[in-house]
Design a protein around this motif. Sequence first.
Motif, PDB file in Angstrom:
ATOM      1  N   SER A 619       0.845  -1.188   0.000  1.00  0.00           N
ATOM      2  CA  SER A 619       0.000   0.000   0.000  1.00  0.00           C
ATOM      3  C   SER A 619       0.880   1.238   0.000  1.00  0.00           C
ATOM      4  CB  SER A 619      -0.925   0.015   1.219  1.00  0.00           C
ATOM      5  OG  SER A 619      -1.708   1.189   1.240  1.00  0.00           O
ATOM      6  N   THR A 621      -0.267   4.499  -0.087  1.00  0.00           N
ATOM      7  CA  THR A 621      -0.848   5.597   0.696  1.00  0.00           C
ATOM      8  C   THR A 621      -1.428   5.144   2.030  1.00  0.00           C
ATOM      9  OG1 THR A 621      -2.980   5.289  -0.427  1.00  0.00           O
ATOM     10  CG2 THR A 621      -1.424   6.833  -1.421  1.00  0.00           C
ATOM     11  N   GLY A 622      -1.412   3.847   2.276  1.00  0.00           N
ATOM     12  CA  GLY A 622      -2.033   3.320   3.482  1.00  0.00           C
ATOM     13  C   GLY A 622      -3.486   2.936   3.215  1.00  0.00           C
ATOM     14  N   ARG A 624      -6.801  -0.275   4.391  1.00  0.00           N
ATOM     15  CA  ARG A 624      -7.364  -1.191   5.391  1.00  0.00           C
ATOM     16  C   ARG A 624      -7.810  -2.485   4.719  1.00  0.00           C
ATOM     17  NH1 ARG A 624     -11.991   0.564   9.656  1.00  0.00           N
ATOM     18  NH2 ARG A 624     -10.096   1.359  10.706  1.00  0.00           N
ATOM     19  N   ASP A 657      -5.334  -1.953   9.682  1.00  0.00           N
ATOM     20  CA  ASP A 657      -4.864  -0.777   8.944  1.00  0.00           C
ATOM     21  C   ASP A 657      -3.419  -0.998   8.507  1.00  0.00           C
ATOM     22  OD1 ASP A 657      -7.242   0.717   9.185  1.00  0.00           O
ATOM     23  OD2 ASP A 657      -6.687   1.325  11.227  1.00  0.00           O
ATOM     24  N   PRO A 659       0.053   0.397   7.027  1.00  0.00           N
ATOM     25  CA  PRO A 659       0.758   1.690   6.963  1.00  0.00           C
ATOM     26  C   PRO A 659       1.115   2.067   5.525  1.00  0.00           C
ATOM     27  CG  PRO A 659       1.729   0.226   8.618  1.00  0.00           C
ATOM     28  CD  PRO A 659       0.791  -0.602   7.812  1.00  0.00           C
ATOM     29  N   ALA A 660       1.193   3.358   5.294  1.00  0.00           N
ATOM     30  CA  ALA A 660       1.632   3.851   3.985  1.00  0.00           C
ATOM     31  C   ALA A 660       3.073   3.425   3.718  1.00  0.00           C
ATOM     32  CB  ALA A 660       1.512   5.376   3.929  1.00  0.00           C
ATOM     33  N   THR A 662       3.995   0.474   2.600  1.00  0.00           N
ATOM     34  CA  THR A 662       4.197  -0.967   2.763  1.00  0.00           C
ATOM     35  C   THR A 662       4.354  -1.617   1.392  1.00  0.00           C
ATOM     36  OG1 THR A 662       2.865  -0.991   4.784  1.00  0.00           O
ATOM     37  CG2 THR A 662       3.187  -3.092   3.655  1.00  0.00           C
TER      38      THR A 662
END
Length: 730
Positions: A619, A621-622, A624, A657, A659-660, A662
């Motif tokens: 991800s 931008t982060g 879920r 969630d 994290p951005a 990843t």
Amino acid sequence: MTLGYIAVLLANARHFYTDDSESQYTGLWVFFGRAFRDGQFPFLLPQQWMSGNYTNEEAGLFNPPQLLIDLIAPSVPNLAVYATIVKLIFAIIAGLGVYRVCLAYGSRPEWAAAAGVAFPFTGFFLFFDSASWFTAMSGTAWMIHAWASSVRYARGKGGPIPVFVYLYLAISVQYVFPAVEAAIMLVAVAVGELVWRGRAAWAPLARLTAAAAAAGAAGLITFLPSMLSAKVSWRGTSQINNDQFLTVPWSESLNASLPSTLPAFNSWWGYIQPLPMVYIAWFLIPALAFVDWRAAKAQWKELTSIALFAAVMLMWTAGPGTIGPLRWPARVLPMLALGLLVLVCVLLGRFGTVQSWRNRGIAAGVLILLLWVRTFSADPHDVLWHVLSALVVGALVAGVVWLGRTRGTAAAVALTIVAMLPIAYFQVRSVQPTPMSWNLPADREEAKAAFPKFTTGTTLQLGDRGLLQPADKSLEGAYGSLVWGNYAKDLELDYVNGYTPNGHFYFGEMLCMRWDGSTCPDSYKRMFAPEPTTGRPLADLMLIDRIVLQKAMFPEAGNEPAPEGWHFTPVPGHEKYIWVLERDGGPISTVNGRIGDAHNVDATSLSESGTSSVVRVSSETGGRITFARLGWPGYRVTLNGKTIPFTTVAKSFVAVDIPAGTKAAELEVTWRPPGWKIGIGAAAAGLIGIGVLQWLYLRSRRDGDDGDDGGDDTGPITPDPKRELAESVS
């Protein structure tokens, strides 16, 4: 015992396959047996949702006899036959336990045998525990043996291992009542021994306490997960309430010897009950007239524990209606029956007499009259049946006394026992058809052949069992198309719906699903409404592949357009009862693990099991990930091995969630029963503790100490040769 079961079966061949036995327990037996044979031990099955957390259910996960029952179950095609055989075995175990308790307190074997045979045919035990609530039956059977072994250990007549084993078995059936009842029993034994033996009882009671503590520690893992999950379950309340439901007035509890008794208190069937719930044994109350109370008074201290146990249970039956997870006080009626049977049969075995038999006969007649008055007051509509019942009891009392005076104790007790058989038959026969039966099919092969072949994917049924008409409750009717309780497990099908007494509160509210798998009319709408956080319908978040709609609840659903991405599919031969929705593109539950939604995350399932999901995630931008997993306590989440927090969506779905930044990280979601490390440690400590106690016991035996710390012998009192009892009722 076997003849008594045959008598009951002649009155109702399905008596021991009724209510929760057919809808809950036998389905679990088949399900776990199949899992064990496949090399699995399913603590958690996410796709079964509310009923899939088996550390919360009455599954007996750590109870060896229950696991053996499970292992055999898939090989027996007729579940009614299997349930009857299993329950006969536990009835024999319970009866032998009552026999042992009576002997431990000095009763003669004849009357101990009468108590042992009578107990499985007491009203509540026969019509509820034996017929329906199997864990109550099995837990009670083990608890009774724990009582006998505890008395023997406290009096130096036995070792600590039987105490440990029977207490552990009573706890590990995974039903809370036997565990609490065992604790009360231990307190009663301790008080009784202190009253009888004074200071000499302290050392043996310390050893008994240690053995009980070891068993409790070993059994802690049984209830610790459900205790730590209570905050999200239906049983999360710690309140004490008295709602009068299934609370039994003392006047009804003591109406124990008239076979026709139909007590008056509130239950599912109104105020006057259709079943003889408070019946114990036909001879119990009249026998009080044939006890030498002067002789018994001199030995009252030794019987303190029995009387205390019975008194506590009598008070409990009258309320409160709810004490935390303990509800419906009528459930302890078998404990009251146990205490009174043991007390009366010990009194008969040690102090029974037919001296002045005419006066005692009159006293017995007065007691029977009082029983009739109480029974008539509760149920005045069946007055002739109550009169006949009182006359039969009076005639049986006369017959037993005559046999005792002329043929001896064995003949008198033989009639006492034989009379129990027709009484059991007529009691069961008189309440047919039983108001408790679901009438689920017993033959699994016939049921599987008649049912739709929903063998792939996860199925959710939306419907209400309350809408079934009597004619629907057959394999040719609704049971050939619809499931309730654990019936899907009988059919070896993968359904969301199941039986759960400890359901997830928030999921149940979200889907309006009840303990038997029934839902409300709004459930169809809710399944396809967007969940606010994710924007996805519940059907997608749950990874549902198929939805079965009960036509009685949704009569026009199939005549309307299907939800987007779904279509109605015909199921020939089942059109009367169901509409069936399936996904346009086929099942999704096996496409990408248990990922229900991935928002701003690239997620690929790497491996999947009931207790874990391993996912590769990226991800920029982060985002879920929402998993198709119910948020029971016990989850742990790691990202590349580092623990990270997680949350829930709609208080139900596990969500993480990401994290951005990843990139190709490994996300692992694992579940373990909450408190499992404490439980394993406590079990190890319990085993070590009982090992030490057994070593001390064996060493004392080698040193020539029999372990008896004083007090009178527990053998029967020798009757006075001048009394007529010498060769009669004892």
